[in-house]
Design a protein around this motif. Structure first.
Motif, PDB file in Angstrom:
ATOM      1  N   UNK A 107       0.828  -1.212   0.000  1.00 40.68           N
ATOM      2  CA  UNK A 107       0.000   0.000   0.000  1.00 40.68           C
ATOM      3  C   UNK A 107       0.862   1.262   0.000  1.00 40.68           C
ATOM      4  N   UNK A 108       1.935   1.244   0.767  1.00 35.90           N
ATOM      5  CA  UNK A 108       2.829   2.407   0.814  1.00 35.90           C
ATOM      6  C   UNK A 108       3.545   2.594  -0.519  1.00 35.90           C
ATOM      7  N   UNK A 109       3.943   1.486  -1.134  1.00 38.85           N
ATOM      8  CA  UNK A 109       4.557   1.569  -2.465  1.00 38.85           C
ATOM      9  C   UNK A 109       3.581   2.128  -3.484  1.00 38.85           C
ATOM     10  N   UNK A 110       2.327   1.692  -3.399  1.00 45.06           N
ATOM     11  CA  UNK A 110       1.289   2.180  -4.315  1.00 45.06           C
ATOM     12  C   UNK A 110       1.126   3.696  -4.172  1.00 45.06           C
ATOM     13  N   UNK A 111       1.122   4.194  -2.936  1.00 44.72           N
ATOM     14  CA  UNK A 111       1.013   5.637  -2.710  1.00 44.72           C
ATOM     15  C   UNK A 111       2.174   6.388  -3.338  1.00 44.72           C
TER      16      UNK A 111
END
Length: 284
Positions: free
Chosen positions: A276-280
């Motif tokens: 999720x953090x990578x996606x952001x």
């Protein structure tokens, strides 16, 4: 590129200690952590006060431990060192006009090592010869991003018994050499045995905490006429720095060397969070 920095090791403070003096134990623990942590340095800079008395035996003990490093080690002097002792143990260290002051370039970054030692003086020194060398070195590399390492911070940090006067001649000489040198990204120092962040003439300046015991964080005025039983030196854990140079940006990280518990590992149950953090970051 990762530049490791150790400072204020003070080997030889208790030369007769058995089985091993406290400062050497702290140095060994810090070096062990530096060599075992997951981020492999490309070099190590030891930014002064390598020894406590500048003697050859203490420098030899330091060199024996640093021989374990699988990367280049760059040395500089502090007010507790001697140039002769350092060059005895590290004879390949460059010298300019009698000063251990030099520069080298790696991965597009100019690394400048300054000599702020004046024998018999606790505070810093930076004479006209050193000033002129620094000015000429920076003039020749105006388009090259630069980081400066020096032992003494040229700032008043609020630790009265350690601070210089802000208008000391050596500080004014340094300021004159740096005037208009916009390529200087940061100045990294030692000497104060505390983590400190400030600026000098508009240049970010940080003090890396010591390997030897730290100076107590007491910012009250101090009087040489009235001992007040305040703490001066503490057993806070030794520390080191990792300065990360990548894509034109210099970022500094600091780690204390002590035992701690790991509260989270990157196992499958935390993979959704990482995703999720990578996606952001990628704008998703």
């Amino acid at each position: 590129m990762l530049i490791a920095q150790l400072t204020d090791i003070h080997i030889g403070f208790e030369p007769e200690a058995r089985p091993e003096e406290l400062n050497r134990q702290r140095f060994r623990a810090t070096l062990d952590r530096l060599l075992s942590q997951p981020n492999k340095p490309d070099m190590l800079i030891c930014s002064g006060d390598i020894t406590d008395r500048g003697d050859a035996e203490s420098f030899d003990k330091t060199a024996a431990l640093l021989a374990e490093c699988p990367f280049p080690v760059h040395m500089m002097v502090g007010n507790h060192d001697t140039r002769e002792g350092l060059l005895h143990a590290f004879p390949a260290t460059p010298v300019y006009d009698g000063f251990i002051q030099y520069a080298f370039e790696q991965d597009g970054l100019l690394v400048v090592m300054l000599d702020t030692l004046e024998i018999g003086r606790h505070a810093g020194a930076f004479c006209e010869r050193r000033r002129d060398w620094l000015r000429a070195t920076l003039e020749a590399k105006r388009s090259t991003p630069t980081v400066i390492f020096m032992h003494h911070p040229p700032v008043v940090a609020g630790i009265g018994w350690m601070d210089p006067n802000e208008d000391d001649p050596w500080i004014l000489n340094l300021a004159a050499a740096l005037e208009g040198m916009d390529q200087v990204l940061a100045i990294h120092c030692g000497h104060l045995h505390r983590p400190i962040v400030t600026s000098f003439r508009g240049i970010p300046l940080a003090v890396t905490p010591s390997v030897a015991p730290l100076v107590a964080m007491d910012l009250r005025p101090i009087s040489s006429e009235k001992p007040d039983a305040r703490a001066l030196i503490t057993t806070e854990p030794p520390s080191y720095a990792l300065h990360r140079w990548e894509d034109g940006t210099l970022v500094s990280h600091y780690e204390k060397v002590c035992d701690w518990d790991v509260l989270a590992y990157y196992n499958p149950h935390l993979q959704p969070m990482i995703r999720e953090m990578e996606k952001e970051r990628l704008g998703g």
